[in-house]
Motif scaffolding. Structure first.
Motif, PDB file in Angstrom:
ATOM      1  N   ILE A  48      46.118  27.284 -49.521  1.00 41.59           N
ATOM      2  CA  ILE A  48      46.277  27.307 -50.722  1.00 41.59           C
ATOM      3  C   ILE A  48      46.114  26.954 -51.940  1.00 41.59           C
ATOM      4  O   ILE A  48      45.529  26.974 -53.138  1.00 41.59           O
ATOM      5  CB  ILE A  48      47.651  27.853 -51.248  1.00 41.59           C
ATOM      6  CG1 ILE A  48      48.781  27.930 -49.691  1.00 41.59           C
ATOM      7  CG2 ILE A  48      48.608  27.635 -52.342  1.00 41.59           C
ATOM      8  CD1 ILE A  48      50.187  27.760 -49.863  1.00 41.59           C
ATOM      9  N   GLU A  49      45.832  25.538 -50.842  1.00 41.84           N
ATOM     10  CA  GLU A  49      44.955  24.577 -51.883  1.00 41.84           C
ATOM     11  C   GLU A  49      44.700  23.792 -51.150  1.00 41.84           C
ATOM     12  O   GLU A  49      44.678  23.096 -50.420  1.00 41.84           O
ATOM     13  CB  GLU A  49      46.017  24.072 -53.133  1.00 41.84           C
ATOM     14  CG  GLU A  49      46.526  24.815 -54.005  1.00 41.84           C
ATOM     15  CD  GLU A  49      47.641  23.955 -55.144  1.00 41.84           C
ATOM     16  OE1 GLU A  49      47.750  22.777 -55.326  1.00 41.84           O
ATOM     17  OE2 GLU A  49      48.930  24.426 -55.889  1.00 41.84           O
ATOM     18  N   LEU A  50      43.160  23.229 -51.786  1.00 43.87           N
ATOM     19  CA  LEU A  50      42.168  22.303 -50.601  1.00 43.87           C
ATOM     20  C   LEU A  50      41.843  20.995 -52.141  1.00 43.87           C
ATOM     21  O   LEU A  50      41.265  21.710 -53.258  1.00 43.87           O
ATOM     22  CB  LEU A  50      41.419  23.138 -49.534  1.00 43.87           C
ATOM     23  CG  LEU A  50      40.214  22.066 -49.223  1.00 43.87           C
ATOM     24  CD1 LEU A  50      41.522  21.443 -48.003  1.00 43.87           C
ATOM     25  CD2 LEU A  50      39.341  23.047 -48.770  1.00 43.87           C
ATOM     26  N   VAL A  51      42.298  19.666 -51.677  1.00 46.00           N
ATOM     27  CA  VAL A  51      41.755  18.572 -51.711  1.00 46.00           C
ATOM     28  C   VAL A  51      40.448  17.373 -51.414  1.00 46.00           C
ATOM     29  O   VAL A  51      41.459  17.487 -49.756  1.00 46.00           O
ATOM     30  CB  VAL A  51      42.734  18.054 -53.055  1.00 46.00           C
ATOM     31  CG1 VAL A  51      43.444  17.034 -51.916  1.00 46.00           C
ATOM     32  CG2 VAL A  51      42.213  17.144 -53.723  1.00 46.00           C
ATOM     33  N   ARG A  52      39.735  17.101 -51.345  1.00 40.81           N
ATOM     34  CA  ARG A  52      39.130  16.053 -50.834  1.00 40.81           C
ATOM     35  C   ARG A  52      39.298  15.027 -51.254  1.00 40.81           C
ATOM     36  O   ARG A  52      39.716  14.162 -52.966  1.00 40.81           O
ATOM     37  CB  ARG A  52      37.358  16.245 -50.742  1.00 40.81           C
ATOM     38  CG  ARG A  52      36.726  15.365 -50.250  1.00 40.81           C
ATOM     39  CD  ARG A  52      34.976  15.321 -49.857  1.00 40.81           C
ATOM     40  NE  ARG A  52      34.047  15.574 -50.719  1.00 40.81           N
ATOM     41  CZ  ARG A  52      32.922  16.295 -51.016  1.00 40.81           C
ATOM     42  NH1 ARG A  52      32.713  16.133 -50.074  1.00 40.81           N
ATOM     43  NH2 ARG A  52      32.630  15.551 -52.170  1.00 40.81           N
ATOM     44  N   ARG A  53      40.132  13.977 -50.459  1.00 40.27           N
ATOM     45  CA  ARG A  53      40.429  12.712 -50.259  1.00 40.27           C
ATOM     46  C   ARG A  53      39.694  11.468 -50.184  1.00 40.27           C
ATOM     47  O   ARG A  53      39.654  10.216 -50.844  1.00 40.27           O
ATOM     48  CB  ARG A  53      42.076  12.222 -50.224  1.00 40.27           C
ATOM     49  CG  ARG A  53      43.323  13.192 -50.248  1.00 40.27           C
ATOM     50  CD  ARG A  53      43.673  13.066 -51.682  1.00 40.27           C
ATOM     51  NE  ARG A  53      43.561  12.290 -51.484  1.00 40.27           N
ATOM     52  CZ  ARG A  53      44.264  11.659 -53.184  1.00 40.27           C
ATOM     53  NH1 ARG A  53      44.171  12.563 -54.174  1.00 40.27           N
ATOM     54  NH2 ARG A  53      44.394  10.772 -52.787  1.00 40.27           N
ATOM     55  N   SER A  54      38.158  11.824 -49.360  1.00 39.73           N
ATOM     56  CA  SER A  54      38.313  10.752 -49.094  1.00 39.73           C
ATOM     57  C   SER A  54      37.055  11.347 -48.856  1.00 39.73           C
ATOM     58  O   SER A  54      36.377  12.115 -48.222  1.00 39.73           O
ATOM     59  CB  SER A  54      38.296   9.559 -47.950  1.00 39.73           C
ATOM     60  OG  SER A  54      38.034  10.499 -46.987  1.00 39.73           O
ATOM     61  N   PHE A  55      36.031  10.529 -49.216  1.00 38.98           N
ATOM     62  CA  PHE A  55      34.427  11.096 -48.397  1.00 38.98           C
ATOM     63  C   PHE A  55      33.111   9.118 -48.150  1.00 38.98           C
ATOM     64  O   PHE A  55      33.246   8.740 -48.633  1.00 38.98           O
ATOM     65  CB  PHE A  55      33.029  10.730 -49.850  1.00 38.98           C
ATOM     66  CG  PHE A  55      31.755  11.451 -50.077  1.00 38.98           C
ATOM     67  CD1 PHE A  55      31.584  13.079 -48.589  1.00 38.98           C
ATOM     68  CD2 PHE A  55      30.485  10.662 -50.432  1.00 38.98           C
ATOM     69  CE1 PHE A  55      30.565  13.636 -48.966  1.00 38.98           C
ATOM     70  CE2 PHE A  55      29.215  11.737 -50.111  1.00 38.98           C
ATOM     71  CZ  PHE A  55      29.623  12.317 -49.715  1.00 38.98           C
ATOM     72  N   GLY A  56      32.844   9.195 -46.774  1.00 36.43           N
ATOM     73  CA  GLY A  56      32.751   8.307 -46.141  1.00 36.43           C
ATOM     74  C   GLY A  56      33.655   6.997 -46.774  1.00 36.43           C
ATOM     75  O   GLY A  56      34.824   7.468 -46.464  1.00 36.43           O
ATOM     76  N   PRO A  57      33.374   6.071 -46.715  1.00 30.49           N
ATOM     77  CA  PRO A  57      33.878   5.211 -46.980  1.00 30.49           C
ATOM     78  C   PRO A  57      35.431   4.584 -48.480  1.00 30.49           C
ATOM     79  O   PRO A  57      36.103   4.287 -48.583  1.00 30.49           O
ATOM     80  CB  PRO A  57      33.534   3.148 -47.311  1.00 30.49           C
ATOM     81  CG  PRO A  57      32.003   4.195 -48.214  1.00 30.49           C
ATOM     82  CD  PRO A  57      31.878   5.382 -47.021  1.00 30.49           C
TER      83      PRO A  57
END
Length: 266
Positions: A220-229
């Motif tokens: 329904i919803e998607l969020v990226r919380r981290s990218f590498g460190p």
């Protein structure tokens, strides 16, 4: 890359810039404190500990680290974290006229570009930079940089489904497994839905959505919380901030620790 460190000498004109001056210009510490760091054996150049204050480096080619963390010597490089809103395409100019990243990149004196992509209907952490070398490492799937997403999905996700995501699912372009997966507290998901946290390093197109759809739980919803460190933290949607020196050091250390084979998209 220069493998040797030129040492100041009484005769001749040594090449490069004094190491303590370079560290001070990079914002690591004052020149005097930088000298103390060098004498204490906390500074390395191209992987070699340097303790002589006469040491010189080439800021354009040599890699310098303090306490094992890489230092960016090029002060013209910029690194900006954006919490990308939904409805914005990860492009500097969208041919279809949809909202794009120029709203944020045009505000910078440097020509920034995005590292990898997020779908228009996915929000979260997107890195903007003018550092092409670092962007290449972070964005290319062959380097295995991990990303963590939180997905609001339809239906109640069972523990065995989480296990299935880690064990691997079969998609039309091949099998894929999450590096990590866990079910978040139901109280935050709303009636009849679930929150799933997925960590993976794949760069396949819309991979998170396809994985969850394959186990019967459309996103329904998607969020990226981290990218590498990097961690999105409390950065509001649509806002940006420059990376801290600690975050930048972690990114540079990561990029320099990889071998260089030859996007990234969710």
């Amino acid at each position: 890359m220069s493998a040797d460190i030129e040492i100041d000498a009484a005769s001749g004109s040594p090449e490069g810039v004094r190491l303590q001056k370079v560290l001070a210009a990079a914002g690591v510490a004052s020149r005097r404190v930088s000298e103390e760091l060098i004498e204490a054996g906390r500074v390395s150049v191209n992987g070699r500990i340097v303790t002589e204050l006469g040491s010189r480096v080439d800021p354009e080619h040599d890699h310098v680290s303090v306490d094992g963390t890489a230092v960016q010597l090029d002060v013209t490089k910029r690194y900006v974290m954006l919490n990308k809103p939904t409805g914005v395409v990860s492009s500097l100019r969208d041919e279809q006229g949809r909202p794009d990243l120029r709203r944020w990149t045009d505000a910078s004196e440097e020509r920034l570009f995005n590292v990898g992509r997020l779908d228009a209907d996915t929000s979260g952490l997107l890195l903007l930079t003018n550092d092409g070398s670092l962007a290449h490492v972070l964005a290319h799937p062959s380097f295995g940089v991990t990303k963590t997403y939180i997905a609001l999905v339809r239906g109640r996700v069972a523990p065995r489904t989480i296990q299935q995501l880690v064990a691997g699912v079969e998609l039309d372009d091949g099998a894929i497994a999450a590096d990590k997966a866990r079910l978040l507290p139901e109280s935050k998901a709303g009636a009849g839905n679930s929150l799933v946290e997925l960590t993976l390093h794949s760069g396949r197109n819309r991979i998170v959505r396809r994985m969850l759809d394959s186990v019967g739980h459309p996103v329904i919803e998607l969020v990226r919380r981290s990218f590498g460190p990097l961690q999105l933290g409390a950065l509001p949607i649509g806002e940006t901030r420059h990376l801290s020196k600690v975050e930048l050091g972690q990114l540079l250390t990561l990029s320099r620790s990889t071998d260089d084979p030859d996007g990234d998209e969710k």
